[in-house]
Design a protein around this motif. Structure first.
Motif, PDB file in Angstrom:
ATOM      1  N   ASP A 106       0.830  -1.206   0.000  1.00 32.53           N
ATOM      2  CA  ASP A 106       0.000   0.000   0.000  1.00 32.53           C
ATOM      3  C   ASP A 106       0.865   1.256   0.000  1.00 32.53           C
ATOM      4  O   ASP A 106       0.634   2.202   0.764  1.00 32.53           O
ATOM      5  CB  ASP A 106      -0.955   0.006   1.196  1.00 32.53           C
ATOM      6  CG  ASP A 106      -1.946  -1.133   1.146  1.00 32.53           C
ATOM      7  OD1 ASP A 106      -2.380  -1.481   0.030  1.00 32.53           O
ATOM      8  OD2 ASP A 106      -2.281  -1.678   2.219  1.00 32.53           O
ATOM      9  N   ASP A 107       1.904   1.262  -0.838  1.00 32.57           N
ATOM     10  CA  ASP A 107       2.812   2.402  -1.019  1.00 32.57           C
ATOM     11  C   ASP A 107       3.591   2.776   0.235  1.00 32.57           C
ATOM     12  O   ASP A 107       4.088   3.888   0.363  1.00 32.57           O
ATOM     13  CB  ASP A 107       2.059   3.626  -1.553  1.00 32.57           C
ATOM     14  CG  ASP A 107       1.497   3.378  -2.943  1.00 32.57           C
ATOM     15  OD1 ASP A 107       2.172   2.690  -3.746  1.00 32.57           O
ATOM     16  OD2 ASP A 107       0.386   3.865  -3.235  1.00 32.57           O
ATOM     17  N   GLU A 108       3.690   1.865   1.186  1.00 34.10           N
ATOM     18  CA  GLU A 108       4.475   2.080   2.412  1.00 34.10           C
ATOM     19  C   GLU A 108       5.560   1.017   2.491  1.00 34.10           C
ATOM     20  O   GLU A 108       5.317  -0.144   2.163  1.00 34.10           O
ATOM     21  CB  GLU A 108       3.587   1.969   3.659  1.00 34.10           C
ATOM     22  CG  GLU A 108       2.491   3.004   3.750  1.00 34.10           C
ATOM     23  CD  GLU A 108       3.008   4.384   4.105  1.00 34.10           C
ATOM     24  OE1 GLU A 108       3.997   4.477   4.864  1.00 34.10           O
ATOM     25  OE2 GLU A 108       2.429   5.362   3.610  1.00 34.10           O
ATOM     26  N   ILE A 109       6.751   1.413   2.936  1.00 32.97           N
ATOM     27  CA  ILE A 109       7.812   0.442   3.138  1.00 32.97           C
ATOM     28  C   ILE A 109       7.493  -0.348   4.394  1.00 32.97           C
ATOM     29  O   ILE A 109       7.280   0.224   5.462  1.00 32.97           O
ATOM     30  CB  ILE A 109       9.185   1.139   3.260  1.00 32.97           C
ATOM     31  CG1 ILE A 109       9.519   1.850   1.950  1.00 32.97           C
ATOM     32  CG2 ILE A 109      10.274   0.121   3.619  1.00 32.97           C
ATOM     33  CD1 ILE A 109      10.736   2.740   2.020  1.00 32.97           C
ATOM     34  N   VAL A 110       7.450  -1.678   4.247  1.00 30.67           N
ATOM     35  CA  VAL A 110       7.073  -2.530   5.373  1.00 30.67           C
ATOM     36  C   VAL A 110       8.219  -3.402   5.864  1.00 30.67           C
ATOM     37  O   VAL A 110       8.151  -3.946   6.969  1.00 30.67           O
ATOM     38  CB  VAL A 110       5.845  -3.410   5.048  1.00 30.67           C
ATOM     39  CG1 VAL A 110       4.617  -2.537   4.811  1.00 30.67           C
ATOM     40  CG2 VAL A 110       6.109  -4.320   3.858  1.00 30.67           C
ATOM     41  N   ASP A 111       9.257  -3.548   5.046  1.00 27.66           N
ATOM     42  CA  ASP A 111      10.387  -4.369   5.477  1.00 27.66           C
ATOM     43  C   ASP A 111      11.551  -4.133   4.528  1.00 27.66           C
ATOM     44  O   ASP A 111      11.404  -3.502   3.470  1.00 27.66           O
ATOM     45  CB  ASP A 111      10.012  -5.850   5.477  1.00 27.66           C
ATOM     46  CG  ASP A 111      10.876  -6.699   6.398  1.00 27.66           C
ATOM     47  OD1 ASP A 111      11.811  -6.148   7.025  1.00 27.66           O
ATOM     48  OD2 ASP A 111      10.618  -7.912   6.493  1.00 27.66           O
ATOM     49  N   GLN A 112      12.702  -4.637   4.924  1.00 26.09           N
ATOM     50  CA  GLN A 112      13.906  -4.545   4.122  1.00 26.09           C
ATOM     51  C   GLN A 112      14.675  -5.843   4.293  1.00 26.09           C
ATOM     52  O   GLN A 112      14.680  -6.425   5.371  1.00 26.09           O
ATOM     53  CB  GLN A 112      14.756  -3.379   4.620  1.00 26.09           C
ATOM     54  CG  GLN A 112      16.144  -3.321   4.048  1.00 26.09           C
ATOM     55  CD  GLN A 112      16.959  -2.197   4.654  1.00 26.09           C
ATOM     56  OE1 GLN A 112      16.469  -1.093   4.813  1.00 26.09           O
ATOM     57  NE2 GLN A 112      18.202  -2.489   4.993  1.00 26.09           N
ATOM     58  N   PHE A 113      15.289  -6.307   3.230  1.00 27.81           N
ATOM     59  CA  PHE A 113      16.160  -7.466   3.356  1.00 27.81           C
ATOM     60  C   PHE A 113      17.276  -7.380   2.334  1.00 27.81           C
ATOM     61  O   PHE A 113      17.212  -6.608   1.370  1.00 27.81           O
ATOM     62  CB  PHE A 113      15.383  -8.783   3.243  1.00 27.81           C
ATOM     63  CG  PHE A 113      14.836  -9.088   1.876  1.00 27.81           C
ATOM     64  CD1 PHE A 113      15.563  -9.841   0.969  1.00 27.81           C
ATOM     65  CD2 PHE A 113      13.579  -8.643   1.507  1.00 27.81           C
ATOM     66  CE1 PHE A 113      15.054 -10.131  -0.281  1.00 27.81           C
ATOM     67  CE2 PHE A 113      13.053  -8.928   0.262  1.00 27.81           C
ATOM     68  CZ  PHE A 113      13.805  -9.677  -0.633  1.00 27.81           C
ATOM     69  N   ASP A 114      18.318  -8.142   2.562  1.00 31.38           N
ATOM     70  CA  ASP A 114      19.462  -8.205   1.665  1.00 31.38           C
ATOM     71  C   ASP A 114      19.410  -9.523   0.909  1.00 31.38           C
ATOM     72  O   ASP A 114      19.026 -10.556   1.465  1.00 31.38           O
ATOM     73  CB  ASP A 114      20.770  -8.132   2.452  1.00 31.38           C
ATOM     74  CG  ASP A 114      20.917  -6.832   3.223  1.00 31.38           C
ATOM     75  OD1 ASP A 114      20.200  -5.866   2.922  1.00 31.38           O
ATOM     76  OD2 ASP A 114      21.766  -6.777   4.127  1.00 31.38           O
TER      77      ASP A 114
END
Length: 91
Positions: free
Chosen positions: A25-33
């Motif tokens: 929904d156009d929001e950053i919810v997580d990050q991973f490498d």
């Protein structure tokens, strides 16, 4: 975070690791490498947009060049509008 998301490569570190931002929904919810070698070759660059499915330890990425182009164009339009407004203030 199992599910299907929009993902964007934020940056590539040392040519080996892609830092991927997951959006919902156009929001950053997580990050991973992820290792760059696991990214589809045509999307191995910053700003590349993917549809990504995460299922436990399995990740499937589908490059979305049309969405990437739309985002780049929208960002350029915003930049152009801001530049024009700043130029108007100098007068």
């Amino acid at each position: 975070m199992n599910g299907t998301y929009t993902a964007v490569i934020d940056r590539i570190v040392d040519g080996e690791t892609a830092v991927v931002l997951l959006e919902s929904d156009d929001e950053i919810v997580d990050q991973f490498d992820i290792g760059v070698e696991l990214v589809p070759p045509d999307g191995q660059h910053e700003g590349a947009v993917f549809e990504i499915t995460v299922d436990d330890d399995r990740v499937e990425m589908r490059y979305q060049p049309e969405i990437e182009a739309d985002r780049r164009e929208a960002a350029q339009d915003r930049f152009d509008r801001l530049s024009k407004r700043l130029g108007d203030e100098d007068e």
